[in-house]
Scaffold this motif. Sequence first.
Motif, PDB file in Angstrom:
ATOM      1  N   ILE A  79       0.864  -1.182   0.000  1.00  0.00           N
ATOM      2  CA  ILE A  79       0.000   0.000   0.000  1.00  0.00           C
ATOM      3  C   ILE A  79       0.900   1.230   0.000  1.00  0.00           C
ATOM      4  O   ILE A  79       1.853   1.315   0.765  1.00  0.00           O
ATOM      5  CB  ILE A  79      -0.932   0.025   1.226  1.00  0.00           C
ATOM      6  CG1 ILE A  79      -1.904  -1.164   1.186  1.00  0.00           C
ATOM      7  CG2 ILE A  79      -1.710   1.343   1.282  1.00  0.00           C
ATOM      8  CD1 ILE A  79      -2.826  -1.243   2.392  1.00  0.00           C
ATOM      9  N   GLU A  80       0.597   2.186  -0.870  1.00  0.00           N
ATOM     10  CA  GLU A  80       1.397   3.402  -0.952  1.00  0.00           C
ATOM     11  C   GLU A  80       0.521   4.646  -0.852  1.00  0.00           C
ATOM     12  O   GLU A  80      -0.681   4.609  -1.139  1.00  0.00           O
ATOM     13  CB  GLU A  80       2.190   3.436  -2.263  1.00  0.00           C
ATOM     14  CG  GLU A  80       3.290   2.392  -2.335  1.00  0.00           C
ATOM     15  CD  GLU A  80       4.152   2.535  -3.576  1.00  0.00           C
ATOM     16  OE1 GLU A  80       3.954   3.525  -4.331  1.00  0.00           O
ATOM     17  OE2 GLU A  80       5.008   1.662  -3.800  1.00  0.00           O
ATOM     18  N   ALA A 100      -4.798   6.247  -0.330  1.00  0.00           N
ATOM     19  CA  ALA A 100      -3.927   5.069  -0.319  1.00  0.00           C
ATOM     20  C   ALA A 100      -4.331   4.160  -1.467  1.00  0.00           C
ATOM     21  O   ALA A 100      -5.520   3.969  -1.728  1.00  0.00           O
ATOM     22  CB  ALA A 100      -4.042   4.331   1.011  1.00  0.00           C
ATOM     23  N   ILE A 101      -3.339   3.590  -2.139  1.00  0.00           N
ATOM     24  CA  ILE A 101      -3.602   2.711  -3.280  1.00  0.00           C
ATOM     25  C   ILE A 101      -2.837   1.399  -3.112  1.00  0.00           C
ATOM     26  O   ILE A 101      -1.812   1.340  -2.431  1.00  0.00           O
ATOM     27  CB  ILE A 101      -3.210   3.365  -4.618  1.00  0.00           C
ATOM     28  CG1 ILE A 101      -1.739   3.776  -4.604  1.00  0.00           C
ATOM     29  CG2 ILE A 101      -4.120   4.538  -4.931  1.00  0.00           C
ATOM     30  CD1 ILE A 101      -1.213   4.247  -5.946  1.00  0.00           C
ATOM     31  N   VAL A 102      -3.370   0.368  -3.749  1.00  0.00           N
ATOM     32  CA  VAL A 102      -2.713  -0.937  -3.757  1.00  0.00           C
ATOM     33  C   VAL A 102      -1.657  -0.943  -4.858  1.00  0.00           C
ATOM     34  O   VAL A 102      -1.945  -0.624  -6.015  1.00  0.00           O
ATOM     35  CB  VAL A 102      -3.727  -2.063  -4.003  1.00  0.00           C
ATOM     36  CG1 VAL A 102      -3.017  -3.414  -4.064  1.00  0.00           C
ATOM     37  CG2 VAL A 102      -4.794  -2.078  -2.919  1.00  0.00           C
ATOM     38  N   LEU A 147      -9.184   1.712  -0.236  1.00  0.00           N
ATOM     39  CA  LEU A 147      -8.473   1.081  -1.354  1.00  0.00           C
ATOM     40  C   LEU A 147      -9.383   0.834  -2.546  1.00  0.00           C
ATOM     41  O   LEU A 147      -8.904   0.668  -3.683  1.00  0.00           O
ATOM     42  CB  LEU A 147      -7.848  -0.243  -0.903  1.00  0.00           C
ATOM     43  CG  LEU A 147      -6.799  -0.162   0.204  1.00  0.00           C
ATOM     44  CD1 LEU A 147      -6.304  -1.556   0.571  1.00  0.00           C
ATOM     45  CD2 LEU A 147      -5.625   0.722  -0.215  1.00  0.00           C
ATOM     46  N   GLN A 148     -10.693   0.802  -2.305  1.00  0.00           N
ATOM     47  CA  GLN A 148     -11.652   0.546  -3.379  1.00  0.00           C
ATOM     48  C   GLN A 148     -12.467   1.782  -3.744  1.00  0.00           C
ATOM     49  O   GLN A 148     -13.420   1.695  -4.512  1.00  0.00           O
ATOM     50  CB  GLN A 148     -12.583  -0.598  -2.968  1.00  0.00           C
ATOM     51  CG  GLN A 148     -11.880  -1.927  -2.759  1.00  0.00           C
ATOM     52  CD  GLN A 148     -12.810  -3.044  -2.332  1.00  0.00           C
ATOM     53  OE1 GLN A 148     -13.782  -2.823  -1.610  1.00  0.00           O
ATOM     54  NE2 GLN A 148     -12.524  -4.253  -2.767  1.00  0.00           N
ATOM     55  N   ARG A 149     -12.096   2.936  -3.198  1.00  0.00           N
ATOM     56  CA  ARG A 149     -12.866   4.167  -3.420  1.00  0.00           C
ATOM     57  C   ARG A 149     -12.612   4.721  -4.817  1.00  0.00           C
ATOM     58  O   ARG A 149     -11.477   5.010  -5.194  1.00  0.00           O
ATOM     59  CB  ARG A 149     -12.492   5.203  -2.362  1.00  0.00           C
ATOM     60  CG  ARG A 149     -13.179   6.559  -2.537  1.00  0.00           C
ATOM     61  CD  ARG A 149     -13.082   7.398  -1.279  1.00  0.00           C
ATOM     62  NE  ARG A 149     -11.752   7.876  -0.996  1.00  0.00           N
ATOM     63  CZ  ARG A 149     -11.311   9.108  -1.287  1.00  0.00           C
ATOM     64  NH1 ARG A 149     -12.113   9.954  -1.898  1.00  0.00           N
ATOM     65  NH2 ARG A 149     -10.085   9.473  -0.959  1.00  0.00           N
ATOM     66  N   ALA A 156      -6.516  -1.425  -7.371  1.00  0.00           N
ATOM     67  CA  ALA A 156      -6.692  -2.608  -6.522  1.00  0.00           C
ATOM     68  C   ALA A 156      -6.967  -3.845  -7.358  1.00  0.00           C
ATOM     69  O   ALA A 156      -6.410  -4.929  -7.103  1.00  0.00           O
ATOM     70  CB  ALA A 156      -7.824  -2.367  -5.523  1.00  0.00           C
ATOM     71  N   LEU A 157      -7.802  -3.707  -8.373  1.00  0.00           N
ATOM     72  CA  LEU A 157      -8.148  -4.849  -9.216  1.00  0.00           C
ATOM     73  C   LEU A 157      -6.969  -5.319 -10.059  1.00  0.00           C
ATOM     74  O   LEU A 157      -6.900  -6.492 -10.438  1.00  0.00           O
ATOM     75  CB  LEU A 157      -9.326  -4.487 -10.124  1.00  0.00           C
ATOM     76  CG  LEU A 157     -10.681  -4.330  -9.431  1.00  0.00           C
ATOM     77  CD1 LEU A 157     -11.731  -3.805 -10.405  1.00  0.00           C
ATOM     78  CD2 LEU A 157     -11.136  -5.656  -8.825  1.00  0.00           C
ATOM     79  N   ALA A 158      -6.032  -4.427 -10.350  1.00  0.00           N
ATOM     80  CA  ALA A 158      -4.856  -4.815 -11.126  1.00  0.00           C
ATOM     81  C   ALA A 158      -3.987  -5.799 -10.358  1.00  0.00           C
ATOM     82  O   ALA A 158      -3.326  -6.661 -10.942  1.00  0.00           O
ATOM     83  CB  ALA A 158      -4.040  -3.578 -11.494  1.00  0.00           C
TER      84      ALA A 158
END
Length: 370
Positions: A79-80, A100-102, A147-149, A156-158
């Motif tokens: 997570i970054e 925050a992103i995956v 993360l899913q917003r 996230a799906l990637a």
Amino acid sequence: MTKKYFEHVGSFLRPEELKIARAQFAAGEISQEELTAIEDRLITELVDKQVAVGLEKITDGEFRRANWHVDFFWGFEGIERSQYGEGLHFAGVETNDDSAIVTGKISFNKATHPFIQHYRFIKQLADERGVEAKLTIPAPAQCLIELQRGSNLEKALAVYPNPADLAQDLAAAYRQAILAFYDEGARTIQLDDCTWGAIMDDAFFQSVIKGVDKDFLRENFLRINNAAIVDLPEDLQINTHVCRGNYQSTYLTSGSYTPVAETLFGRENATAYFLEYDNDRSGGFEPLAEFKNPDKVAVLGLVTTKDGKLEDKEQLIARIKEASQHIPLEQLWLATQCGFASTEEGNILTDEDQWNKLKLVKEVIDEVWG
């Protein structure tokens, strides 16, 4: 019956010196070591003030954070930090756009998550003063929804084409983190959670959470939170704070607890529930009847942190008695409705105001429960 303590939800107003130092660090004018030294000194002063007012469980005031939630997320592997492009739209004000992103498979690494060192510092201060150091972190469901917003979902799906795998890894990382804090001596960990407000507020749900079934969302929040706190040591107390948003004295959601009461109060494996009840936006006390487990405690947040006006003590006692018509008095307790500064900007009240609020909470606790 769970033993109850005089404790604050978590955050405190940041001293001006701290705000200046954090701005100087961001501008490259002072080093991390210089900033940490200032944080350490101001947190030590804060702890002494908490002890002086009688708090039995103390926090670091969240002084090392800009935001109550995303700062913790950034410590996980995979997570970054990111900038979303726009903030959340509270009542009349927009927050900063930190998000925050995956970026990879999610895991917890005790050696690299900064909150471990943060907790070690507050734990040492608490031990020296004969009180307990409580840790406040955002709930797993809060991380999942961030993360899913919106546009974060594509990233996230990637990494996780199956969203269930994301939830599974995130819950496992949270559980590892909780156990790591336990190994550091934490015996009270509080999961701060705004996600339930999205279900309670129909207008917010229809405008922001689109195309998702409420029943699915309820069960999803419950599933990830419970997966993170399953099979923990018996002497570790898990609290939760159900927040409606707390940014510069404004709010994000409204609504009665009724739509989530059976799920949240009845089936989430927390012990003490810090609940916002400082005004009519939270509805009535009837949903408290879902606290059917006598070991659970509903902590009434009747004292607002959003302004400095001091509540009337007799009115607070009357409201506690009203709540006790739906849940036994021994399962009730009192606290402020939220922290005083969920972000570094803080709410619109003074340092003196926040301590007067806590003194009032203690007076009512002593009068009602003895």
